[in-house]
Design an enzyme around this catalytic site. Structure first.
Site, mmCIF file in Angstrom:
data_model
loop_
_atom_site.group_PDB
_atom_site.id
_atom_site.type_symbol
_atom_site.label_atom_id
_atom_site.label_comp_id
_atom_site.label_asym_id
_atom_site.label_seq_id
_atom_site.Cartn_x
_atom_site.Cartn_y
_atom_site.Cartn_z
ATOM 1 N N CYS A 184 0.835 -1.187 0.000
ATOM 2 C CA CYS A 184 0.000 0.000 0.000
ATOM 3 C C CYS A 184 0.881 1.252 0.000
ATOM 4 O O CYS A 184 2.001 1.233 0.496
ATOM 5 C CB CYS A 184 -0.938 0.087 1.198
ATOM 6 S SG CYS A 184 -2.000 -1.333 1.382
ATOM 7 N N ARG A 200 3.238 -0.104 -5.219
ATOM 8 C CA ARG A 200 3.093 -0.676 -3.877
ATOM 9 C C ARG A 200 1.751 -1.396 -3.702
ATOM 10 O O ARG A 200 1.509 -2.017 -2.665
ATOM 11 C CB ARG A 200 3.178 0.435 -2.821
ATOM 12 C CG ARG A 200 4.446 1.240 -2.895
ATOM 13 C CD ARG A 200 4.467 2.286 -1.810
ATOM 14 N NE ARG A 200 4.500 1.655 -0.506
ATOM 15 C CZ ARG A 200 5.578 1.220 0.096
ATOM 16 N NH1 ARG A 200 6.738 1.347 -0.485
ATOM 17 N NH2 ARG A 200 5.512 0.665 1.285
ATOM 18 N N TRP A 203 -3.104 -2.579 -1.568
ATOM 19 C CA TRP A 203 -2.860 -3.988 -1.900
ATOM 20 C C TRP A 203 -3.541 -4.755 -0.782
ATOM 21 O O TRP A 203 -3.079 -4.740 0.357
ATOM 22 C CB TRP A 203 -1.359 -4.268 -1.941
ATOM 23 C CG TRP A 203 -1.014 -5.654 -2.388
ATOM 24 C CD1 TRP A 203 -0.829 -6.084 -3.673
ATOM 25 C CD2 TRP A 203 -0.755 -6.798 -1.557
ATOM 26 N NE1 TRP A 203 -0.493 -7.416 -3.687
ATOM 27 C CE2 TRP A 203 -0.447 -7.879 -2.408
ATOM 28 C CE3 TRP A 203 -0.769 -7.018 -0.179
ATOM 29 C CZ2 TRP A 203 -0.146 -9.150 -1.933
ATOM 30 C CZ3 TRP A 203 -0.470 -8.289 0.285
ATOM 31 C CH2 TRP A 203 -0.161 -9.335 -0.580
ATOM 32 N N ASN A 219 -0.685 1.949 5.831
ATOM 33 C CA ASN A 219 0.115 0.960 5.105
ATOM 34 C C ASN A 219 0.688 0.020 6.157
ATOM 35 O O ASN A 219 1.413 0.460 7.052
ATOM 36 C CB ASN A 219 1.224 1.706 4.348
ATOM 37 C CG ASN A 219 2.357 0.796 3.897
ATOM 38 O OD1 ASN A 219 3.497 1.213 3.835
ATOM 39 N ND2 ASN A 219 2.060 -0.436 3.586
ATOM 40 N N GLY A 220 0.327 -1.266 6.074
ATOM 41 C CA GLY A 220 0.836 -2.228 7.054
ATOM 42 C C GLY A 220 -0.267 -3.142 7.520
ATOM 43 O O GLY A 220 -1.295 -3.282 6.848
ATOM 44 N N GLU A 253 15.269 -17.523 -11.633
ATOM 45 C CA GLU A 253 14.886 -16.135 -11.854
ATOM 46 C C GLU A 253 14.081 -15.992 -13.154
ATOM 47 O O GLU A 253 13.074 -15.287 -13.203
ATOM 48 C CB GLU A 253 16.137 -15.240 -11.867
ATOM 49 C CG GLU A 253 15.905 -13.786 -12.201
ATOM 50 C CD GLU A 253 14.873 -13.064 -11.322
ATOM 51 O OE1 GLU A 253 14.481 -13.604 -10.272
ATOM 52 O OE2 GLU A 253 14.439 -11.971 -11.737
ATOM 53 N N LYS A 276 10.264 -14.610 -13.344
ATOM 54 C CA LYS A 276 9.894 -13.456 -14.186
ATOM 55 C C LYS A 276 8.704 -13.810 -15.058
ATOM 56 O O LYS A 276 7.760 -13.059 -15.188
ATOM 57 C CB LYS A 276 11.121 -13.106 -15.053
ATOM 58 C CG LYS A 276 11.367 -11.700 -15.369
ATOM 59 C CD LYS A 276 11.944 -10.837 -14.280
ATOM 60 C CE LYS A 276 11.467 -11.052 -12.934
ATOM 61 N NZ LYS A 276 12.045 -10.414 -11.838
ATOM 62 N N GLU A 313 5.437 -14.220 -12.993
ATOM 63 C CA GLU A 313 4.998 -12.933 -12.434
ATOM 64 C C GLU A 313 4.205 -12.106 -13.435
ATOM 65 O O GLU A 313 3.179 -11.534 -13.097
ATOM 66 C CB GLU A 313 6.220 -12.073 -12.058
ATOM 67 C CG GLU A 313 6.780 -12.293 -10.693
ATOM 68 C CD GLU A 313 8.009 -11.399 -10.459
ATOM 69 O OE1 GLU A 313 8.125 -10.882 -9.358
ATOM 70 O OE2 GLU A 313 8.851 -11.231 -11.372
ATOM 71 N N HIS A 365 14.583 -37.136 -11.448
ATOM 72 C CA HIS A 365 14.099 -37.656 -10.170
ATOM 73 C C HIS A 365 12.637 -37.319 -9.926
ATOM 74 O O HIS A 365 12.190 -37.309 -8.784
ATOM 75 C CB HIS A 365 14.980 -37.144 -9.026
ATOM 76 C CG HIS A 365 16.399 -37.608 -9.145
ATOM 77 N ND1 HIS A 365 16.754 -38.935 -9.062
ATOM 78 C CD2 HIS A 365 17.546 -36.930 -9.398
ATOM 79 C CE1 HIS A 365 18.064 -39.054 -9.244
ATOM 80 N NE2 HIS A 365 18.566 -37.840 -9.457
ATOM 81 N N LYS A 400 5.266 -4.347 -5.406
ATOM 82 C CA LYS A 400 6.721 -4.281 -5.458
ATOM 83 C C LYS A 400 7.341 -4.315 -4.075
ATOM 84 O O LYS A 400 8.391 -4.895 -3.865
ATOM 85 C CB LYS A 400 7.154 -3.015 -6.188
ATOM 86 C CG LYS A 400 8.639 -2.971 -6.385
ATOM 87 C CD LYS A 400 9.009 -2.217 -7.608
ATOM 88 C CE LYS A 400 10.476 -2.427 -7.959
ATOM 89 N NZ LYS A 400 10.743 -3.771 -8.464
HETATM 90 C C1 G6P Z 1 8.240 -8.559 -4.123
HETATM 91 C C2 G6P Z 1 8.505 -8.135 -5.547
HETATM 92 C C3 G6P Z 1 9.702 -8.901 -6.109
HETATM 93 C C4 G6P Z 1 10.903 -8.710 -5.201
HETATM 94 C C5 G6P Z 1 10.593 -9.130 -3.760
HETATM 95 C C6 G6P Z 1 11.703 -8.727 -2.805
HETATM 96 O O1 G6P Z 1 7.749 -9.856 -4.102
HETATM 97 O O2 G6P Z 1 7.368 -8.354 -6.360
HETATM 98 O O3 G6P Z 1 10.009 -8.402 -7.402
HETATM 99 O O4 G6P Z 1 11.966 -9.460 -5.687
HETATM 100 O O5 G6P Z 1 9.414 -8.460 -3.318
HETATM 101 O O6 G6P Z 1 11.783 -7.335 -2.783
HETATM 102 P P1 G6P Z 1 13.024 -6.516 -2.263
HETATM 103 O O7 G6P Z 1 12.614 -5.086 -2.362
HETATM 104 O O8 G6P Z 1 13.270 -6.955 -0.853
HETATM 105 O O9 G6P Z 1 14.176 -6.842 -3.154
#
Ligand code: G6P
Length: 609
Positions: free
Chosen positions: A2, A27, A74, A100-101, A482, A486, A489, A505, A604
């Site tokens: 948020c 956010r 969020w 926010n929280g 990774e 990606k 996501e 396995h 994010k």
């Molecule tokens: C969220 C984001 C990811 C990110 C992760 C860790 O899940 O969507 O893209 O890698 O948080 O975030 P940070 O700011 O701690 O790297």
């Protein structure tokens, strides 16, 4: 999660707040709202969906007001809806708050407010209890009421409060959720993050935990938990607003993919002297410190965790010290073996991820030395660490992390090289070979980016698939994870990454005619083994996209399509190999019509557990 914004001054509060909220959409973006003081009352407007809905709904309101707060959400407690959107109000609507929280004891507080005070709740949120608590304690002194309410609350919160009976004040409180104050001329601001304020101010107060801020249009005062005033240095933001704009690219994610050569150049060169030696500047890790450590612990979440996987490999190889790695949400709850001989490395783009922050605190309590790798200057992780190795990625806006990841990788190489060379166990010829390789990365990356057209063609062939597997060995395995993250996501394709040698396995049972497999084969010493793994999946009908170094053309015999990266030392391939995977995910998501910068259900900055 948020984002909150607040304004007090002579400007048009609603426009300023909505504009600020748009910069915080990363956010959270499932609903948004504003509360504006007008003619002795507080008007609240809030809507499910993107900020554009809010903006359209209030376009003709003409508030003519200079006091207000806003929120982009969020959802945690209660589904995204108009009623659950913030701001929330007390019963007589004289107080409005944004939050926010998470309020951990909200059930208890809610029951108490209903039982003892007959309060009627309208939303399913935890936040609404805050508005009612402040309302309950309000007796002509808003600051006092906020302190009393906060006393009852457990959890994490960045809150903004306004009251129709004290319209000359905006109050904010911070505990474990980010909060900054912007200092203007005849106006002041609050926000969850700096980009929301950059259009108006460059002078910022970074608010600490358990602090309450009282803003009027001409003054800002910060108080600690004991209600004593505290002084704060002004933080001057050096990057400009353009860094947080799309600059002609269709999406922030694409812009950020293309910014990687620059980010890597900066992250590397700001740490190198003219002889190629690593300068730590503000970081105080001496030879004695390094000799004392018997273990390194790397902890992070999401993409940052994948940078940690590469970090583990490279630190063990170059600095000859065992490295454990964990996702932060697991680390916290399993009583890990950490003591004063542990170097704890937290990796976090935002520096606000609650799990990472909590893991850091846990390690600190156990005596570990904390080194963080962070992108956001002055963030909580940065402030609570003993030392910070900053990435120079610049602001990353797209939810899916790209340039923060590659710059985190660069930091991992630099930390490993510094540790190995300072301890005297890394041969200096080897050290300089690595530095030379790293120096070539920005230019080699530009060559990778020139292949974007080829990657788009591959995306066109495959974008309708609903299942994709990523396989790789060694460092390619970390990048497979990774690449897979990606893709899922931003395109919502069900993708799964596995170490190629582990396929047999179990997971190979899922490979059938037409299954799509992305096989990373950039490690020379494992190349033949990877070719065998590709054969195994091909034999079961898979369609394979191979990723290899230029020159390793044998892969064309096995894979249906191949993407090449420039030749380089095996150990530095992650810096290059992840980029075609970022582009592939981007293009697949684009062809599928997905909302690339704001994928569903994600945010994010994850400031909840
Ligand atoms: C969220 C984001 C990811 C990110 C992760 C860790 O899940 O969507 O893209 O890698 O948080 O975030 P940070 O700011 O701690 O790297």
């Amino acid at each position: 999660m948020c984002g909150i914004v607040g304004y007090i001054g002579d400007g048009n509060a609603s426009d300023i707040i909505i504009e600020g909220l748009k910069k915080l959409e990363y956010r959270g973006y499932d609903s948004s709202g504003i509360a504006i003081y007008k003619n002795g009352k507080i008007e609240v407007h809030k809507y499910k969906g993107r900020i554009a809905n809010l903006e359209a709904a209030v376009a003709n309101e003409h508030f003519n007001s200079g006091v207000g707060i806003g929120h982009t959400r969020w959802a945690t407690h209660g589904a995204p809806s108009d009623v659950n959107a913030h701001p929330h109000s007390n019963t007589d609507h004289s107080i409005a708050i944004v939050h926010n929280g998470i309020i951990e004891n909200y059930v208890e507080l809610r029951e108490w407010l209903i039982r003892e005070h007959g309060i009627v709740f309208v939303s399913e949120t935890d936040t609404e209890v805050i508005a009612h608590l402040i309302g309950l304690y309000y007796d002509g002194d808003l600051v006092d009421a906020v302190y009393k309410a906060v006393d009852k609350m457990r959890g994490a919160y960045g809150i903004g409060v306004i009251c129709s009976k004290e319209p000359d004040k905006l109050i904010a409180v911070r505990k474990d959720s980010p909060l900054v104050v912007g200092l203007g001329e005849g106006c002041n601001f609050i926000a969850s993050d700096i980009p929301a304020l950059l259009k108006h101010v460059r002078s910022i107060y970074l608010i600490e935990n358990n602090e309450t801020v009282v803003l009027t249009k001409n003054d800002v005062k910060i108080y600690n938990a004991d209600r004593k005033e505290v002084k704060r240095d002004v933080f001057h933001v050096t990057w400009d607003e353009d860094a947080a704009e799309k600059d002609g690219y269709d999406h922030f994610m694409l812009k950020e993919i293309y910014e990687q050569p620059k980010g890597l150049y900066e992250t590397l060169n700001r740490r190198l002297d003219e002889n190629g030696m690593i300068k730590l500047d503000g970081i105080s890790l001496t030879k004695e410190d390094l000799e004392k450590f018997n273990k390194v612990y790397i902890v992070a979440c999401g993409t940052a965790y994948h940078a940690g996987l590469v970090g583990k490999y490279i630190i063990e190889k170059l600095a000859k010290i065992p490295v454990e790695i964990d996702v932060a949400s697991e680390f916290r709850y399993r009583d890990p073996f950490v003591d004063d001989r542990t170097l704890f490395i937290a990796i976090s783009q935002s520096g606000e991820t609650l799990d990472t922050l909590a893991a850091l605190r846990e390690a600190k309590n156990k005596g570990a030395r904390i080194l963080s790798v962070c992108n956001v200057v002055g963030s909580s992780v940065a402030r609570e660490s003993d030392d910070v190795f900053y990435t120079w990625a610049g602001p990353e806006i797209a939810v899916a992390s790209t340039k923060a990841f590659t710059t985190q990788l660069m930091c991992m190489y630099l930390i490993a090289l510094y540790m190995g060379s300072t301890k005297g166990i890394l041969d200096m010829d080897v050290y300089h070979r690595y530095i030379d390789e790293l120096k070539q990365i920005p230019d080699k990356l530009k060559k990778v980016l020139e292949q974007a057209g080829n990657v788009m063609e591959i995306a066109k062939d495959f974008y309708k698939r609903e299942q994709v597997f990523f396989i790789g060995r060694g460092l390619d395995s970390a990048i497979s994870f990774e690449g897979s993250l990606k893709l899922k996501e931003i395109s919502y394709i069900n993708s799964f990454a596995i170490a190629a040698g582990e396929l047999k396995h179990g997971t190979i049972a899922l490979i059938e005619q037409g299954t799509m497999v992305i096989a990373l084969a950039t490690q020379d010493r494992l190349f033949e083994k990877m070719l065998s793994n590709i054969q195994e999946v091909k034999a079961r009908g898979a369609t394979v996209i191979g990723l290899a170094k230029e020159g390793n053309v044998d892969i064309e015999q096995q894979a249906n399509k191949v993407i090449y990266i420039p030749d380089c030392m095996d150990e530095v391939t992650p810096l290059l190999s992840v980029v075609p995977l970022q582009l592939l995910s981007y293009n697949i998501a684009k062809l599928r019509g997905c909302d690339i910068d704001k994928p569903k259900n994600l945010a994010k900055s994850v400031t909840v557990e």
